[in-house]
Write a protein that holds these residues in place. Structure first.
Motif, PDB file in Angstrom:
ATOM      1  N   THR A  60       0.864  -1.177   0.000  1.00  0.00           N
ATOM      2  CA  THR A  60       0.000   0.000   0.000  1.00  0.00           C
ATOM      3  C   THR A  60       0.895   1.220   0.000  1.00  0.00           C
ATOM      4  O   THR A  60       1.822   1.303   0.776  1.00  0.00           O
ATOM      5  CB  THR A  60      -0.944   0.030   1.221  1.00  0.00           C
ATOM      6  OG1 THR A  60      -1.727   1.214   1.180  1.00  0.00           O
ATOM      7  CG2 THR A  60      -0.215  -0.051   2.541  1.00  0.00           C
ATOM      8  N   MET A  64      -3.372   0.141  -5.410  1.00  0.00           N
ATOM      9  CA  MET A  64      -4.067   1.110  -6.248  1.00  0.00           C
ATOM     10  C   MET A  64      -3.720   2.469  -5.674  1.00  0.00           C
ATOM     11  O   MET A  64      -4.056   2.765  -4.533  1.00  0.00           O
ATOM     12  CB  MET A  64      -5.577   0.909  -6.254  1.00  0.00           C
ATOM     13  CG  MET A  64      -6.314   1.942  -7.121  1.00  0.00           C
ATOM     14  SD  MET A  64      -8.105   1.718  -7.079  1.00  0.00           S
ATOM     15  CE  MET A  64      -8.265   0.225  -8.069  1.00  0.00           C
ATOM     16  N   ASN A  73      -4.099   6.977   1.392  1.00  0.00           N
ATOM     17  CA  ASN A  73      -4.457   6.050   0.328  1.00  0.00           C
ATOM     18  C   ASN A  73      -5.437   4.996   0.818  1.00  0.00           C
ATOM     19  O   ASN A  73      -6.431   4.692   0.159  1.00  0.00           O
ATOM     20  CB  ASN A  73      -3.213   5.370  -0.244  1.00  0.00           C
ATOM     21  CG  ASN A  73      -3.479   4.733  -1.593  1.00  0.00           C
ATOM     22  OD1 ASN A  73      -3.709   5.425  -2.578  1.00  0.00           O
ATOM     23  ND2 ASN A  73      -3.469   3.418  -1.642  1.00  0.00           N
ATOM     24  N   LEU A  77      -9.235   4.367  -0.510  1.00  0.00           N
ATOM     25  CA  LEU A  77      -9.681   3.094  -1.065  1.00  0.00           C
ATOM     26  C   LEU A  77     -10.980   2.630  -0.400  1.00  0.00           C
ATOM     27  O   LEU A  77     -11.841   2.037  -1.059  1.00  0.00           O
ATOM     28  CB  LEU A  77      -8.602   2.025  -0.893  1.00  0.00           C
ATOM     29  CG  LEU A  77      -7.330   2.179  -1.723  1.00  0.00           C
ATOM     30  CD1 LEU A  77      -6.351   1.057  -1.425  1.00  0.00           C
ATOM     31  CD2 LEU A  77      -7.639   2.229  -3.218  1.00  0.00           C
ATOM     32  N   LEU A  80     -13.729   4.542  -2.024  1.00  0.00           N
ATOM     33  CA  LEU A  80     -13.935   4.047  -3.391  1.00  0.00           C
ATOM     34  C   LEU A  80     -14.640   2.694  -3.368  1.00  0.00           C
ATOM     35  O   LEU A  80     -15.582   2.452  -4.127  1.00  0.00           O
ATOM     36  CB  LEU A  80     -12.588   3.939  -4.105  1.00  0.00           C
ATOM     37  CG  LEU A  80     -12.596   3.874  -5.616  1.00  0.00           C
ATOM     38  CD1 LEU A  80     -13.190   5.131  -6.232  1.00  0.00           C
ATOM     39  CD2 LEU A  80     -11.174   3.661  -6.143  1.00  0.00           C
ATOM     40  N   GLY A  81     -14.210   1.801  -2.471  1.00  0.00           N
ATOM     41  CA  GLY A  81     -14.823   0.482  -2.383  1.00  0.00           C
ATOM     42  C   GLY A  81     -16.269   0.533  -1.940  1.00  0.00           C
ATOM     43  O   GLY A  81     -17.083  -0.296  -2.350  1.00  0.00           O
ATOM     44  N   VAL A  90     -17.884   6.607  -7.454  1.00  0.00           N
ATOM     45  CA  VAL A  90     -16.538   6.564  -8.020  1.00  0.00           C
ATOM     46  C   VAL A  90     -16.111   7.941  -8.521  1.00  0.00           C
ATOM     47  O   VAL A  90     -15.022   8.424  -8.221  1.00  0.00           O
ATOM     48  CB  VAL A  90     -16.450   5.517  -9.146  1.00  0.00           C
ATOM     49  CG1 VAL A  90     -15.115   5.620  -9.871  1.00  0.00           C
ATOM     50  CG2 VAL A  90     -16.623   4.112  -8.574  1.00  0.00           C
ATOM     51  N   GLY A 442      -8.263  -8.779  -6.127  1.00  0.00           N
ATOM     52  CA  GLY A 442      -8.328  -7.401  -5.650  1.00  0.00           C
ATOM     53  C   GLY A 442      -8.846  -7.248  -4.245  1.00  0.00           C
ATOM     54  O   GLY A 442      -9.262  -6.156  -3.853  1.00  0.00           O
ATOM     55  N   SER A 448     -10.143  -5.704   3.077  1.00  0.00           N
ATOM     56  CA  SER A 448     -10.455  -5.715   1.635  1.00  0.00           C
ATOM     57  C   SER A 448     -11.115  -4.414   1.184  1.00  0.00           C
ATOM     58  O   SER A 448     -12.254  -4.412   0.706  1.00  0.00           O
ATOM     59  CB  SER A 448     -11.383  -6.893   1.283  1.00  0.00           C
ATOM     60  OG  SER A 448     -10.787  -8.127   1.560  1.00  0.00           O
ATOM     61  N   MET A 450     -10.956  -2.574  -1.327  1.00  0.00           N
ATOM     62  CA  MET A 450     -11.355  -2.476  -2.725  1.00  0.00           C
ATOM     63  C   MET A 450     -12.395  -3.517  -3.117  1.00  0.00           C
ATOM     64  O   MET A 450     -12.871  -3.514  -4.247  1.00  0.00           O
ATOM     65  CB  MET A 450     -10.124  -2.620  -3.630  1.00  0.00           C
ATOM     66  CG  MET A 450      -9.103  -1.515  -3.449  1.00  0.00           C
ATOM     67  SD  MET A 450      -7.603  -1.778  -4.437  1.00  0.00           S
ATOM     68  CE  MET A 450      -6.821  -3.124  -3.527  1.00  0.00           C
ATOM     69  N   ALA A 451     -12.759  -4.409  -2.181  1.00  0.00           N
ATOM     70  CA  ALA A 451     -13.655  -5.515  -2.535  1.00  0.00           C
ATOM     71  C   ALA A 451     -14.632  -5.858  -1.422  1.00  0.00           C
ATOM     72  O   ALA A 451     -14.745  -7.026  -1.024  1.00  0.00           O
ATOM     73  CB  ALA A 451     -12.818  -6.744  -2.906  1.00  0.00           C
TER      74      ALA A 451
END
Length: 470
Positions: A60, A64, A73, A77, A80-81, A90, A442, A448, A450-451
């Motif tokens: 990280t 991403m 960051n 994320l 964003l997730g 997004v 991902g 997680s 991002m997922a």
């Protein structure tokens, strides 16, 4: 190379302490969705001239890259997730990221940008009269963005606005809940002198007895995170879901000034009592999940609350204190006066602003005086008391008491509690499963980020399998 002060022979010297504090500042603050200041001892070492920056190729932010700083960051994320469940957009998140980077990444620009975005979403969009669903999901996204701002506000130019910013996010969350169909049942569940606010979500108002999941947050998550990591997934599968603020969280922390307790069963048992009194809850199918540091709190509760039919630790955490880098842990000695003398004389005077903001944020859920000092722009002077509280959260000795079926999650590149999920799993004597979410899809990094949809698929598929025949 290490100099030990002759005044404090059993404690770390100034250079030793600062090497750890400065070297891990960015990674510590990257806790984002929750751990109690957790940061691995092998975290990438930031440059002293760029808060938390890490070499290219680190787990990280290399997974991403929204920001070069791992703390910012990781938080970005998460926002964003959350888009997958409507708790973010997004385009909005990436536009905010670009604006922050253009202005120059800092606690101030991050807080200001996301707070302004939350404010905009709580207002009616120009040129239209928004319908109920538009207002509902704008409020949910606003709650996310206020939460993003809240995480960094203590390092901004206006740390005293922390409670106000929390209330803005809570107001957005409450508006979202009021516009849900059906709206969640809200209540204050008795707990000591300060009741626990709860939000009980149901798929409908039929009164059908349903499996129910109690969703436990971590040390710095907000209610909106529980929507992303369980509420919507539960409703889609015909489950009820209970969201709550416990001590050290949400309203109890930022308004009532109640800090964490190591006896989390005293928090969960009143919640189970409240659920058991409802006719629309299948009392034989009550599950408990814990996200981030909740992966320590939930197992503690399940070790003593026998009505929990299934437990999920996301990830499994045995000892939050061991998530701190050893340089920080070495500051704590058996003697309070000696510990605080080391802290105030050897460490605090040379803390750079980024590291100071990091420690203020990480310690506030464990010390109301530290939180109030931080809001005044001051560093707390009592390191010993919150450190001992964090140390007391260790659940190693009680994991063997857990009787309910347990799922322990782990993640590729788990950056806050590396190794602890497997250690907790190995100590369990109850029926158990271990799942590692991976970079191949991902789903790496703590929680997680991002997922979250994959995350919920794993958790609820397991829960439905374990409780289908209960």
């Amino acid at each position: 190379m290490t100099h030990v002060s002759s005044d404090h022979p059993s404690g770390p010297g100034r250079r030793t302490a600062l090497a750890g504090l400065v070297g891990t500042a960015g990674a510590v603050l990257a806790a984002g969705c929750t751990p109690s200041g957790a940061s691995p001892a092998n975290a990438p070492t930031p440059s002293p001239t760029a808060s938390g920056s890490v070499p290219a190729g680190g787990p990280t932010p290399g997974a991403m890259t929204l920001f070069k700083d791992p703390a910012f960051n990781f938080s970005g994320l998460l926002a964003l997730g959350g888009s997958g469940y409507g708790a973010g957009e997004v385009g909005e998140v990436l536009t905010a990221v670009n604006a922050i980077n253009k202005a120059g990444l800092s606690e101030q620009t991050y807080t200001e940008t996301f707070r302004n975005l939350g404010d905009q979403l709580m207002e009616a969009p120009q040129g239209s009269k928004p319908g109920k669903e538009t207002r509902r999901f704008r409020a949910l996204r606003a709650a996310q963005y206020y939460g993003q701002a809240l995480f960094f506000v203590l390092g901004s130019d206006d740390p005293g606005s922390e409670e106000q910013l929390y209330k803005a996010g809570r107001g957005a969350w409450d508006r979202f809940c009021e516009l849900c169909d059906p709206a969640p049942v809200t209540a204050d569940v008795p707990y000591g002198r300060t009741p626990l606010p709860v939000w009980f979500f149901r798929p409908d108002t039929s009164g059908e007895r349903r499996p129910t999941v109690i969703l436990t947050n971590g040390s710095d998550g907000q209610n909106v995170d529980m929507w992303t990591y369980g509420v919507q997934a539960a409703l889609e599968r015909g489950w009820n879901a209970l969201v709550y603020d416990g001590p050290g969280q949400g309203q109890l922390l930022f308004v009532d000034r109640v800090v964490f307790t190591p006896r989390w069963e005293t928090v969960v048992t009143p919640l189970v009592d409240w659920l058991a009194a409802r006719s629309d809850v299948d009392t034989g199918k009550i599950a408990l999940t814990g996200l981030s540091m909740g992966g320590c709190l939930a197992p503690r509760a399940a070790a003593f609350e026998n009505r929990i039919a299934a437990l999920v630790a996301m990830p499994g955490v045995l000892a939050p204190w061991l998530g701190f880098p050893p340089e920080i842990r070495k500051i704590l000695t058996p003697d309070k006066a000696e510990t605080n003398d080391i802290w105030n004389k050897d460490v605090v005077p040379e803390l750079p602003p980024s590291a100071a903001a990091t420690l203020k944020k990480r310690i506030e859920p464990f010390s109301a005086p530290a939180m109030l000092d931080a809001r005044e722009g001051k560093m707390f002077t009592d390191f010993y008391t919150p450190a001992r509280l964090i140390e007391s959260l260790d659940v190693t000795s009680v994991v063997g008491r857990i009787k309910s079926s347990t799922l322990v999650l782990d993640y590729d590149d788990e950056q806050f509690y590396p190794g602890q999920p497997r250690q907790l799993f190995d100590k369990l004597t109850a029926p158990k499963d271990y799942v590692k979410l991976t970079a191949a899809t991902g789903a790496q990094l703590h929680c997680s980020p991002m997922a979250p949809q994959q995350h919920c698929e794993v958790v609820f598929d397991w829960l439905q399998e374990k409780l289908s025949g209960s």
